[in-house]
Design a protein around this motif. Structure first.
Motif, PDB file in Angstrom:
ATOM      1  N   ALA A 163       0.225   9.771  -4.175  1.00  0.00           N
ATOM      2  CA  ALA A 163       0.325  10.811  -3.155  1.00  0.00           C
ATOM      3  C   ALA A 163      -1.002  11.418  -2.718  1.00  0.00           C
ATOM      4  N   VAL A 164      -2.140  10.880  -3.199  1.00  0.00           N
ATOM      5  CA  VAL A 164      -3.415  11.537  -2.905  1.00  0.00           C
ATOM      6  C   VAL A 164      -4.430  10.532  -2.350  1.00  0.00           C
ATOM      7  N   GLY A 165      -5.711  10.943  -2.331  1.00  0.00           N
ATOM      8  CA  GLY A 165      -6.736  10.115  -1.723  1.00  0.00           C
ATOM      9  C   GLY A 165      -6.878   8.748  -2.342  1.00  0.00           C
ATOM     10  N   SER A 166      -6.768   8.656  -3.664  1.00  0.00           N
ATOM     11  CA  SER A 166      -6.880   7.353  -4.321  1.00  0.00           C
ATOM     12  C   SER A 166      -5.728   6.434  -3.924  1.00  0.00           C
ATOM     13  N   THR A 167      -4.552   7.000  -3.673  1.00  0.00           N
ATOM     14  CA  THR A 167      -3.409   6.202  -3.205  1.00  0.00           C
ATOM     15  C   THR A 167      -3.713   5.608  -1.832  1.00  0.00           C
ATOM     16  N   GLU A 168      -4.286   6.423  -0.974  1.00  0.00           N
ATOM     17  CA  GLU A 168      -4.636   5.956   0.367  1.00  0.00           C
ATOM     18  C   GLU A 168      -5.621   4.797   0.302  1.00  0.00           C
ATOM     19  N   VAL A 169      -6.638   4.908  -0.551  1.00  0.00           N
ATOM     20  CA  VAL A 169      -7.609   3.817  -0.723  1.00  0.00           C
ATOM     21  C   VAL A 169      -6.903   2.555  -1.193  1.00  0.00           C
ATOM     22  N   LEU A 170      -6.018   2.688  -2.169  1.00  0.00           N
ATOM     23  CA  LEU A 170      -5.292   1.538  -2.703  1.00  0.00           C
ATOM     24  C   LEU A 170      -4.467   0.855  -1.621  1.00  0.00           C
ATOM     25  N   VAL A 171      -3.722   1.628  -0.847  1.00  0.00           N
ATOM     26  CA  VAL A 171      -2.886   1.049   0.205  1.00  0.00           C
ATOM     27  C   VAL A 171      -3.748   0.301   1.217  1.00  0.00           C
ATOM     28  N   GLU A 172      -4.844   0.904   1.629  1.00  0.00           N
ATOM     29  CA  GLU A 172      -5.730   0.249   2.602  1.00  0.00           C
ATOM     30  C   GLU A 172      -6.246  -1.081   2.080  1.00  0.00           C
ATOM     31  N   GLU A 173      -6.608  -1.123   0.803  1.00  0.00           N
ATOM     32  CA  GLU A 173      -7.141  -2.362   0.238  1.00  0.00           C
ATOM     33  C   GLU A 173      -6.054  -3.409   0.015  1.00  0.00           C
ATOM     34  N   LEU A 174      -4.857  -2.989  -0.400  1.00  0.00           N
ATOM     35  CA  LEU A 174      -3.776  -3.942  -0.622  1.00  0.00           C
ATOM     36  C   LEU A 174      -3.345  -4.633   0.667  1.00  0.00           C
ATOM     37  N   VAL A 175      -3.201  -3.858   1.736  1.00  0.00           N
ATOM     38  CA  VAL A 175      -2.729  -4.469   2.984  1.00  0.00           C
ATOM     39  C   VAL A 175      -3.781  -5.405   3.589  1.00  0.00           C
ATOM     40  N   ALA A 176      -5.035  -5.241   3.196  1.00  0.00           N
ATOM     41  CA  ALA A 176      -6.106  -6.091   3.727  1.00  0.00           C
ATOM     42  C   ALA A 176      -6.410  -7.278   2.823  1.00  0.00           C
ATOM     43  N   ALA A 177      -5.873  -7.280   1.588  1.00  0.00           N
ATOM     44  CA  ALA A 177      -6.234  -8.302   0.604  1.00  0.00           C
ATOM     45  C   ALA A 177      -5.402  -9.572   0.779  1.00  0.00           C
ATOM     46  N   PRO A 178      -6.030 -10.741   0.872  1.00  0.00           N
ATOM     47  CA  PRO A 178      -5.287 -12.000   0.942  1.00  0.00           C
ATOM     48  C   PRO A 178      -4.448 -12.207  -0.314  1.00  0.00           C
ATOM     49  N   GLY A 179      -3.260 -12.725  -0.135  1.00  0.00           N
ATOM     50  CA  GLY A 179      -2.408 -13.038  -1.272  1.00  0.00           C
ATOM     51  C   GLY A 179      -1.552 -11.887  -1.755  1.00  0.00           C
ATOM     52  N   TRP A 180      -1.576 -10.763  -1.025  1.00  0.00           N
ATOM     53  CA  TRP A 180      -0.789  -9.597  -1.433  1.00  0.00           C
ATOM     54  C   TRP A 180       0.185  -9.182  -0.343  1.00  0.00           C
ATOM     55  N   GLU A 181       1.366  -8.742  -0.768  1.00  0.00           N
ATOM     56  CA  GLU A 181       2.372  -8.190   0.135  1.00  0.00           C
ATOM     57  C   GLU A 181       2.815  -6.841  -0.420  1.00  0.00           C
ATOM     58  N   LEU A 182       2.479  -5.766   0.288  1.00  0.00           N
ATOM     59  CA  LEU A 182       2.901  -4.421  -0.116  1.00  0.00           C
ATOM     60  C   LEU A 182       4.239  -4.137   0.539  1.00  0.00           C
ATOM     61  N   THR A 183       5.287  -3.966  -0.285  1.00  0.00           N
ATOM     62  CA  THR A 183       6.631  -3.829   0.270  1.00  0.00           C
ATOM     63  C   THR A 183       7.138  -2.388   0.297  1.00  0.00           C
ATOM     64  N   MET A 184       6.579  -1.510  -0.561  1.00  0.00           N
ATOM     65  CA  MET A 184       7.069  -0.132  -0.590  1.00  0.00           C
ATOM     66  C   MET A 184       6.000   0.808  -1.122  1.00  0.00           C
ATOM     67  N   ILE A 185       5.938   2.008  -0.532  1.00  0.00           N
ATOM     68  CA  ILE A 185       5.110   3.098  -1.040  1.00  0.00           C
ATOM     69  C   ILE A 185       6.038   4.238  -1.432  1.00  0.00           C
ATOM     70  N   GLY A 186       6.019   4.617  -2.693  1.00  0.00           N
ATOM     71  CA  GLY A 186       6.773   5.774  -3.155  1.00  0.00           C
ATOM     72  C   GLY A 186       5.842   6.974  -3.221  1.00  0.00           C
ATOM     73  N   THR A 187       6.241   8.073  -2.608  1.00  0.00           N
ATOM     74  CA  THR A 187       5.367   9.241  -2.562  1.00  0.00           C
ATOM     75  C   THR A 187       6.193  10.523  -2.578  1.00  0.00           C
ATOM     76  N   LEU A 188       5.532  11.661  -2.767  1.00  0.00           N
ATOM     77  CA  LEU A 188       6.229  12.939  -2.792  1.00  0.00           C
ATOM     78  C   LEU A 188       6.802  13.274  -1.424  1.00  0.00           C
TER      79      LEU A 188
END
Length: 301
Positions: free
Chosen positions: A8-33
């Motif tokens: 739910a915070v800044g580190s989560t945002e960084v993680l999401v940005e990197e996951l969606v840009a990384a080859p070989g990864w599929e981000l299917t859900m973000i759980g947050t407050l």
């Protein structure tokens, strides 16, 4: 690799940005407050825009280990669950869901400073070096094997915001290095050495109250530790709350004699205040209501 993110915070945002840009990864859900619980974090980030931009499902989560949350995460059939920017313990059932494991992040050089409020404690302890840590989540508190770690130096006048930004940069750098490794099927691990473990306790907004009997250096350290993006250090005058965002100890201030908390000078928007040892200048501050303190007013804390 399929991934679910909880945070739910800044580190989560960084993680999401990197996951969606990384080859070989599929981000299917973000759980947050959900919005009504955003007050739990002073550095909360609304992830709805980011999720919408990348077509990722955004799920409101209040408690990690609730049965409906477990079912929701299980339905995604993730290879990995990333719990980053989240202050709740993950139970055994939650940790068993991801096929390949659960990964956490901590803004401290694990095993040092496990627990809460690691960034403020780093400054309060006057640490010269810190690190960002990615780790495999275990059933304890921040005690799982290290996945990746990046060290950096701290300035003598480090602020909470400056340290926060350093951690975000280090996290981004680590993710860019480790996500391809995980996608390739590798799982680096380094066991934490318990001989070096320390634990940081929770801090609340009330812990930002300034004690003017402390030396100027200690008060300045508190102000730097709990400033933005956190609620800030504070004091009172005439029943009004004053929040202090930045300060600087005054060289030679030990030659003045006054009560701790007494305002010695008030000019150009800077308050010069007597402490238990030396003077301190309050450079960036704001009063909740009414006029600023008069010369020779005594601040209470």
């Amino acid at each position: 690799m399929k991934a679910v993110v909880i945070g739910a915070v800044g580190s989560t945002e960084v993680l999401v940005e990197e996951l969606v840009a990384a080859p070989g990864w599929e981000l299917t859900m973000i759980g947050t407050l959900p919005p009504e619980l955003h007050g739990r974090h002073s550095d909360i980030v609304d992830l709805s825009v980011l999720a919408g931009r990348h077509g990722v499902r955004l799920a409101p989560i209040a408690r990690t280990n609730d049965p409906q949350v477990l079912d929701m995460v299980r339905a995604e059939a993730p290879d990995y669950v990333f719990v980053v920017g989240w202050s709740q313990i993950c139970g055994p059932e939650f940790l068993s869901i991801a096929a390949k494991g659960a990964i956490g992040y901590h803004p401290a050089p694990l095993p040092r400073l496990r627990g809460r409020a690691a960034i403020p404690w780093t400054i309060l302890l006057d640490e010269p070096i810190s690190a960002s840590s990615l780790f495999w989540i275990a059933e304890g508190t921040d005690d799982g094997d290290i996945l990746a770690q990046q060290y950096f130096h701290l300035a003598r006048d480090e602020t909470a915001q400056g340290l926060y930004d350093k951690h975000m940069a280090a996290l981004r750098s680590m993710l860019r290095a480790v996500l391809p490794v995980l996608a390739a099927g590798e799982q680096p691990r380094q066991v934490q050495d318990e001989r070096y473990a320390t634990w940081a306790t929770k801090r609340t907004q009330a812990d930002g109250l300034i004690d003017w009997r402390q030396p100027a250096s200690a008060i300045d350290r508190l102000i730097r530790a709990v400033g933005r993006p956190y609620p800030g250090a504070f004091t009172h005058v005439g029943g009004r709350r004053i929040t202090v965002w930045s300060s600087r100890p005054v060289s030679g201030g030990e030659r003045h004699h006054a009560l701790p908390g007494q305002v010695m000078a008030n000019g150009g928007g800077v308050l010069t205040v007597q402490t238990g040892e030396g003077l301190i200048e309050l450079v960036d501050w704001e009063v909740a209501e009414g006029r600023p303190p008069a010369l020779h007013a005594v601040l209470k804390g």
